[in-house]
Design a protein around this motif. Structure first.
Motif, PDB file in Angstrom:
ATOM      1  N   ASN A  15      -6.210   5.383   0.560  1.00 23.02           N
ATOM      2  CA  ASN A  15      -6.021   6.465  -0.602  1.00 23.02           C
ATOM      3  C   ASN A  15      -4.756   6.869  -0.554  1.00 23.02           C
ATOM      4  N   LEU A  16      -4.058   7.066   0.502  1.00 22.85           N
ATOM      5  CA  LEU A  16      -2.768   7.422   0.466  1.00 22.85           C
ATOM      6  C   LEU A  16      -1.776   6.481   0.023  1.00 22.85           C
ATOM      7  N   LEU A  17      -1.822   5.165   0.229  1.00 17.08           N
ATOM      8  CA  LEU A  17      -1.118   4.027  -0.045  1.00 17.08           C
ATOM      9  C   LEU A  17      -1.294   3.551  -1.372  1.00 17.08           C
ATOM     10  N   THR A  18      -2.522   4.001  -2.160  1.00 18.91           N
ATOM     11  CA  THR A  18      -2.770   3.425  -3.403  1.00 18.91           C
ATOM     12  C   THR A  18      -2.114   4.417  -4.610  1.00 18.91           C
ATOM     13  N   THR A  19      -1.551   3.746  -5.504  1.00 16.32           N
ATOM     14  CA  THR A  19      -0.719   4.676  -6.602  1.00 16.32           C
ATOM     15  C   THR A  19      -2.130   4.805  -7.716  1.00 16.32           C
ATOM     16  N   VAL A  20      -1.621   5.869  -8.702  1.00 16.33           N
ATOM     17  CA  VAL A  20      -2.519   5.897  -9.690  1.00 16.33           C
ATOM     18  C   VAL A  20      -2.669   4.645 -10.398  1.00 16.33           C
ATOM     19  N   ASP A  21      -1.623   3.933 -10.699  1.00 18.16           N
ATOM     20  CA  ASP A  21      -1.544   2.537 -11.578  1.00 18.16           C
ATOM     21  C   ASP A  21      -2.435   1.735 -10.896  1.00 18.16           C
ATOM     22  N   LEU A  35      -7.694  -3.168   1.101  1.00 15.91           N
ATOM     23  CA  LEU A  35      -6.168  -3.199   0.698  1.00 15.91           C
ATOM     24  C   LEU A  35      -5.660  -4.711   1.834  1.00 15.91           C
ATOM     25  N   ASN A  36      -4.724  -5.266   0.820  1.00 14.91           N
ATOM     26  CA  ASN A  36      -4.164  -6.226   1.508  1.00 14.91           C
ATOM     27  C   ASN A  36      -2.625  -6.504   1.240  1.00 14.91           C
ATOM     28  N   PRO A  37      -1.723  -7.284   1.663  1.00 15.80           N
ATOM     29  CA  PRO A  37      -0.184  -7.256   1.539  1.00 15.80           C
ATOM     30  C   PRO A  37       0.008  -7.666  -0.042  1.00 15.80           C
ATOM     31  N   GLY A  38      -0.873  -8.391  -0.464  1.00 16.51           N
ATOM     32  CA  GLY A  38      -0.746  -8.741  -1.976  1.00 16.51           C
ATOM     33  C   GLY A  38      -0.786  -7.602  -2.875  1.00 16.51           C
ATOM     34  N   GLN A  39      -1.393  -6.386  -2.474  1.00 17.21           N
ATOM     35  CA  GLN A  39      -1.364  -5.131  -3.550  1.00 17.21           C
ATOM     36  C   GLN A  39      -0.517  -4.438  -3.238  1.00 17.21           C
ATOM     37  N   ILE A  40       0.582  -4.616  -2.255  1.00 15.99           N
ATOM     38  CA  ILE A  40       1.701  -3.697  -2.281  1.00 15.99           C
ATOM     39  C   ILE A  40       2.948  -4.333  -3.215  1.00 15.99           C
TER      40      ILE A  40
END
Length: 188
Positions: A15-21, A35-40
């Motif tokens: 939740n900390l690493l996920t942005t609103v978008d 969460l995986n590297p493709g979502q960064i």
């Protein structure tokens, strides 16, 4: 050290690493995916923003005039003339109250200097043969035997300077007043 994390701790980190978008985009995805590297980073298909909006709008122009350093038109690597020896000295105006009583805030550093003197040794040259061009941050000297393109360490007042050729030592002394951003603090 124990580096095992509980499911709740991993979810809190996600939740900390996920942005609103990303949260809005993730609504259609399977909840089992983690969460995986493709979502960064920015989402795929988004165009990077232009970091320098002042670049020329003409597509045929390679660079803007401000991108070319001052004095580069005088640099010629194919010119066989040699570079003369030169020395840059800094001068400051002091009185007895500065030297003996220390009444002003001046010290021996270059931050307290008002003028820059460039001594250029030109053996076997006459004063009439010397061409001198001074810009705010560049000094160009040309003679039949010598050439010098010198990038100055501080901006100078290019309109008000003094040049003196000393025939005994064949030395040209160029004295220039420096223009610096915080001189009002140093000389107050």
């Amino acid at each position: 050290m124990d580096f095992t994390f509980s499911v709740g701790q991993l979810q809190a980190l996600s939740n900390l690493l996920t942005t609103v978008d990303q949260e809005e985009e993730d609504l259609g995805e399977q909840p089992s995916e983690g969460l995986n590297p493709g979502q960064i980073g920015p989402p795929k298909g988004s165009k990077p923003t232009d970091s320098n909006p002042e670049k020329p709008t003409n597509t045929k122009q390679i660079w803007a005039e401000d991108d070319v350093p001052e004095g580069s038109e005088f640099e010629d690597i194919w010119d066989p003339r040699q570079q003369p020896e030169y020395e840059i000295l800094f001068k400051q105006q002091v009185g007895t109250e500065d030297v003996f009583l220390g009444m002003s805030r001046k010290d021996g550093s270059t931050a307290c200097c008002e003028d820059m003197m460039i001594k250029i040794k030109l053996p076997d040259c006459k004063a009439a043969d010397i061409t001198l061009d001074i810009k705010e941050r560049f000094l160009a000297l040309r003679s039949p035997e010598y050439k010098l393109g010198l990038h100055l360490p501080h901006p100078v007042d290019s309109k008000n300077g003094k040049a003196q050729f000393i025939t005994d030592t064949h030395t040209l002394e160029v004295t220039l007043t420096m223009k610096r951003e915080f001189d009002f603090i140093n000389f107050a």
